[in-house]
Motif scaffolding. Structure first.
Motif, PDB file in Angstrom:
ATOM      1  N   THR A  70       0.857  -1.186   0.000  1.00  0.00           N
ATOM      2  CA  THR A  70       0.000   0.000   0.000  1.00  0.00           C
ATOM      3  C   THR A  70       0.888   1.229   0.000  1.00  0.00           C
ATOM      4  O   THR A  70       2.005   1.213   0.521  1.00  0.00           O
ATOM      5  N   ALA A  71       0.367   2.303  -0.580  1.00  0.00           N
ATOM      6  CA  ALA A  71       1.064   3.580  -0.609  1.00  0.00           C
ATOM      7  C   ALA A  71       0.116   4.643  -0.082  1.00  0.00           C
ATOM      8  O   ALA A  71      -0.914   4.921  -0.690  1.00  0.00           O
ATOM      9  N   ALA A  72       0.445   5.206   1.073  1.00  0.00           N
ATOM     10  CA  ALA A  72      -0.331   6.302   1.639  1.00  0.00           C
ATOM     11  C   ALA A  72       0.325   7.613   1.211  1.00  0.00           C
ATOM     12  O   ALA A  72       1.507   7.845   1.482  1.00  0.00           O
ATOM     13  N   LEU A  73      -0.431   8.467   0.535  1.00  0.00           N
ATOM     14  CA  LEU A  73       0.113   9.731   0.060  1.00  0.00           C
ATOM     15  C   LEU A  73       0.095  10.763   1.181  1.00  0.00           C
ATOM     16  O   LEU A  73      -0.870  10.849   1.940  1.00  0.00           O
ATOM     17  N   THR A  74       1.143  11.551   1.264  1.00  0.00           N
ATOM     18  CA  THR A  74       1.253  12.554   2.318  1.00  0.00           C
ATOM     19  C   THR A  74       0.992  13.960   1.798  1.00  0.00           C
ATOM     20  O   THR A  74       1.244  14.940   2.502  1.00  0.00           O
ATOM     21  N   VAL A  75       0.493  14.081   0.580  1.00  0.00           N
ATOM     22  CA  VAL A  75       0.142  15.379  -0.005  1.00  0.00           C
ATOM     23  C   VAL A  75      -1.364  15.576   0.110  1.00  0.00           C
ATOM     24  O   VAL A  75      -2.119  14.605   0.282  1.00  0.00           O
ATOM     25  N   PRO A  76      -1.863  16.819   0.028  1.00  0.00           N
ATOM     26  CA  PRO A  76      -3.316  17.031   0.019  1.00  0.00           C
ATOM     27  C   PRO A  76      -3.946  16.224  -1.110  1.00  0.00           C
ATOM     28  O   PRO A  76      -3.493  16.300  -2.258  1.00  0.00           O
ATOM     29  N   PRO A  77      -4.976  15.427  -0.818  1.00  0.00           N
ATOM     30  CA  PRO A  77      -5.505  14.522  -1.837  1.00  0.00           C
ATOM     31  C   PRO A  77      -6.276  15.250  -2.938  1.00  0.00           C
ATOM     32  O   PRO A  77      -7.224  15.986  -2.651  1.00  0.00           O
ATOM     33  N   PRO A  78      -5.871  15.070  -4.184  1.00  0.00           N
ATOM     34  CA  PRO A  78      -6.652  15.628  -5.288  1.00  0.00           C
ATOM     35  C   PRO A  78      -7.923  14.807  -5.521  1.00  0.00           C
ATOM     36  O   PRO A  78      -8.003  13.633  -5.131  1.00  0.00           O
ATOM     37  N   GLN A  79      -8.900  15.422  -6.144  1.00  0.00           N
ATOM     38  CA  GLN A  79     -10.113  14.709  -6.513  1.00  0.00           C
ATOM     39  C   GLN A  79      -9.891  14.027  -7.858  1.00  0.00           C
ATOM     40  O   GLN A  79      -9.569  14.680  -8.850  1.00  0.00           O
ATOM     41  N   VAL A  80     -10.055  12.726  -7.879  1.00  0.00           N
ATOM     42  CA  VAL A  80      -9.861  11.941  -9.100  1.00  0.00           C
ATOM     43  C   VAL A  80     -11.039  10.990  -9.247  1.00  0.00           C
ATOM     44  O   VAL A  80     -11.333  10.219  -8.324  1.00  0.00           O
ATOM     45  N   ASP A  81     -11.723  11.064 -10.368  1.00  0.00           N
ATOM     46  CA  ASP A  81     -12.861  10.183 -10.632  1.00  0.00           C
ATOM     47  C   ASP A  81     -13.928  10.312  -9.539  1.00  0.00           C
ATOM     48  O   ASP A  81     -14.522   9.328  -9.107  1.00  0.00           O
ATOM     49  N   GLY A  82     -14.130  11.543  -9.067  1.00  0.00           N
ATOM     50  CA  GLY A  82     -15.167  11.802  -8.091  1.00  0.00           C
ATOM     51  C   GLY A  82     -14.849  11.413  -6.664  1.00  0.00           C
ATOM     52  O   GLY A  82     -15.755  11.337  -5.832  1.00  0.00           O
ATOM     53  N   ARG A  83     -13.567  11.186  -6.352  1.00  0.00           N
ATOM     54  CA  ARG A  83     -13.194  10.779  -5.001  1.00  0.00           C
ATOM     55  C   ARG A  83     -11.796  11.293  -4.693  1.00  0.00           C
ATOM     56  O   ARG A  83     -10.988  11.486  -5.606  1.00  0.00           O
ATOM     57  N   PRO A  84     -11.497  11.524  -3.415  1.00  0.00           N
ATOM     58  CA  PRO A  84     -10.150  11.969  -3.070  1.00  0.00           C
ATOM     59  C   PRO A  84      -9.135  10.831  -3.257  1.00  0.00           C
ATOM     60  O   PRO A  84      -9.375   9.702  -2.843  1.00  0.00           O
ATOM     61  N   LEU A  85      -8.026  11.166  -3.874  1.00  0.00           N
ATOM     62  CA  LEU A  85      -6.963  10.180  -4.095  1.00  0.00           C
ATOM     63  C   LEU A  85      -5.991  10.259  -2.923  1.00  0.00           C
ATOM     64  O   LEU A  85      -5.147  11.149  -2.847  1.00  0.00           O
ATOM     65  N   THR A  86      -6.122   9.329  -1.990  1.00  0.00           N
ATOM     66  CA  THR A  86      -5.287   9.331  -0.785  1.00  0.00           C
ATOM     67  C   THR A  86      -4.179   8.294  -0.821  1.00  0.00           C
ATOM     68  O   THR A  86      -3.301   8.294   0.051  1.00  0.00           O
ATOM     69  N   GLY A  87      -4.211   7.406  -1.806  1.00  0.00           N
ATOM     70  CA  GLY A  87      -3.179   6.382  -1.873  1.00  0.00           C
ATOM     71  C   GLY A  87      -3.472   5.355  -2.946  1.00  0.00           C
ATOM     72  O   GLY A  87      -4.432   5.480  -3.714  1.00  0.00           O
ATOM     73  N   PHE A  88      -2.628   4.338  -2.980  1.00  0.00           N
ATOM     74  CA  PHE A  88      -2.743   3.269  -3.967  1.00  0.00           C
ATOM     75  C   PHE A  88      -2.521   1.928  -3.268  1.00  0.00           C
ATOM     76  O   PHE A  88      -1.865   1.850  -2.229  1.00  0.00           O
ATOM     77  N   THR A  89      -3.029   0.890  -3.883  1.00  0.00           N
ATOM     78  CA  THR A  89      -2.660  -0.476  -3.517  1.00  0.00           C
ATOM     79  C   THR A  89      -2.031  -1.132  -4.740  1.00  0.00           C
ATOM     80  O   THR A  89      -2.393  -0.822  -5.878  1.00  0.00           O
ATOM     81  N   GLY A  90      -1.080  -2.010  -4.498  1.00  0.00           N
ATOM     82  CA  GLY A  90      -0.393  -2.655  -5.605  1.00  0.00           C
ATOM     83  C   GLY A  90       0.016  -4.072  -5.262  1.00  0.00           C
ATOM     84  O   GLY A  90      -0.214  -4.563  -4.153  1.00  0.00           O
ATOM     85  N   ARG A  91       0.639  -4.707  -6.244  1.00  0.00           N
ATOM     86  CA  ARG A  91       1.117  -6.072  -6.073  1.00  0.00           C
ATOM     87  C   ARG A  91       2.588  -6.137  -6.471  1.00  0.00           C
ATOM     88  O   ARG A  91       3.072  -5.311  -7.271  1.00  0.00           O
ATOM     89  N   TRP A  92       3.289  -7.138  -5.938  1.00  0.00           N
ATOM     90  CA  TRP A  92       4.704  -7.275  -6.250  1.00  0.00           C
ATOM     91  C   TRP A  92       5.079  -8.752  -6.317  1.00  0.00           C
ATOM     92  O   TRP A  92       4.379  -9.613  -5.797  1.00  0.00           O
ATOM     93  N   LEU A  93       6.193  -9.007  -6.969  1.00  0.00           N
ATOM     94  CA  LEU A  93       6.794 -10.342  -6.930  1.00  0.00           C
ATOM     95  C   LEU A  93       8.287 -10.210  -7.145  1.00  0.00           C
ATOM     96  O   LEU A  93       8.783  -9.225  -7.692  1.00  0.00           O
ATOM     97  N   ALA A  94       9.009 -11.216  -6.682  1.00  0.00           N
ATOM     98  CA  ALA A  94      10.457 -11.300  -6.865  1.00  0.00           C
ATOM     99  C   ALA A  94      10.769 -12.664  -7.453  1.00  0.00           C
ATOM    100  O   ALA A  94      10.496 -13.696  -6.827  1.00  0.00           O
ATOM    101  N   ARG A  95      11.327 -12.660  -8.669  1.00  0.00           N
ATOM    102  CA  ARG A  95      11.592 -13.911  -9.375  1.00  0.00           C
ATOM    103  C   ARG A  95      12.593 -13.651 -10.497  1.00  0.00           C
ATOM    104  O   ARG A  95      12.639 -12.546 -11.033  1.00  0.00           O
ATOM    105  N   LYS A  96      13.351 -14.654 -10.853  1.00  0.00           N
ATOM    106  CA  LYS A  96      14.285 -14.578 -11.978  1.00  0.00           C
ATOM    107  C   LYS A  96      15.257 -13.411 -11.842  1.00  0.00           C
ATOM    108  O   LYS A  96      15.615 -12.760 -12.830  1.00  0.00           O
TER     109      LYS A  96
END
Length: 221
Positions: A181-207
């Motif tokens: 997860t990524a929590a943003l520390t900047v004032p959240p902009p409005q994106v797609d009708g909602r405040p953008l406060t962060g992101f969720t993502g996926r990761w892997l380590a291979r090869k």
């Protein structure tokens, strides 16, 4: 590997070797007049990945030119992201009716150069990094942190057209689930009708690589 990190609405293509026969559009060729061989190979192969993804979506091939701050300019109706590092190139693309943005990054699974971690990390991140280095030494977590922040920026910029510093996103990694997860520390902009406060993502380590990806679905209308 990249498709393992993407939702069904996105298409990913990757390459572990460069594509010598790839033909560039004239507008793309013009950007490489003074490019060294390494830059040309990265540029060409990652665009070959993108155009393979276009084909899977039924989208005609088109030039992929850098726009503001170097972000790729995607054809109308598409969102996407590209990445390359030694031994790996990838592109992820989706339709803008389904996804707001995509950000992907690939890095070698090795330690960051001396001094870089202090520049890209926050104090709370260095705490969990120390814990994971001991508990899970097979992954270079500092490099994974860097990759996650690169994916955050690549997802953030097309939505806001604003810069985001490394310290303006606080990353937390779940090593068992392969997520972050990524929590943003900047004032959240409005994106797609909602405040953008962060992101969720996926990761892997291979090869010998670490990969991270963020895909943000569009809100139901």
């Amino acid at each position: 590997m990249i498709e393992e990190l993407l939702p069904p609405e996105a298409v990913g293509e990757e390459a572990y070797e460069d594509a010598p026969a790839t033909t560039l559009f004239p507008e793309e060729e013009a950007l490489l007049v003074r490019a060294v061989d390494k830059r040309r190979r990265e540029f060409t192969t990652v665009r070959a990945c993108a155009r393979a993804a276009f084909a899977r979506l039924g989208v005609p091939a088109a030039p992929l030119l850098p726009g503001e701050r170097g972000a790729p300019t995607w054809p109308e109706g598409l969102v996407g992201s590209m990445t390359h590092c030694d031994g790996y190139r990838a592109s992820a693309i989706g339709r803008s009716r389904d996804l707001l943005t995509i950000g992907i990054d690939a890095e070698p699974n090795g330690p960051l150069p001396d001094g870089v971690l202090e520049h890209v990390s926050r104090p709370e991140e260095r705490v969990w990094l120390a814990d994971l280095r001991t508990a899970e030494p097979g992954v270079h977590w500092d490099r994974l942190l860097f990759s996650a922040k690169e994916s955050v920026y690549k997802a953030w910029f097309p939505l806001t057209r604003c810069w985001l510093d490394f310290e303006e996103a606080s990353i937390t990694v779940n090593p068992e689930a392969g997520t972050f997860t990524a929590a943003l520390t900047v004032p959240p902009p409005q994106v797609d009708g909602r405040p953008l406060t962060g992101f969720t993502g996926r990761w892997l380590a291979r090869k010998g690589l670490v990969l991270t990806a963020i895909s943000v679905p569009r809100s139901p209308s």
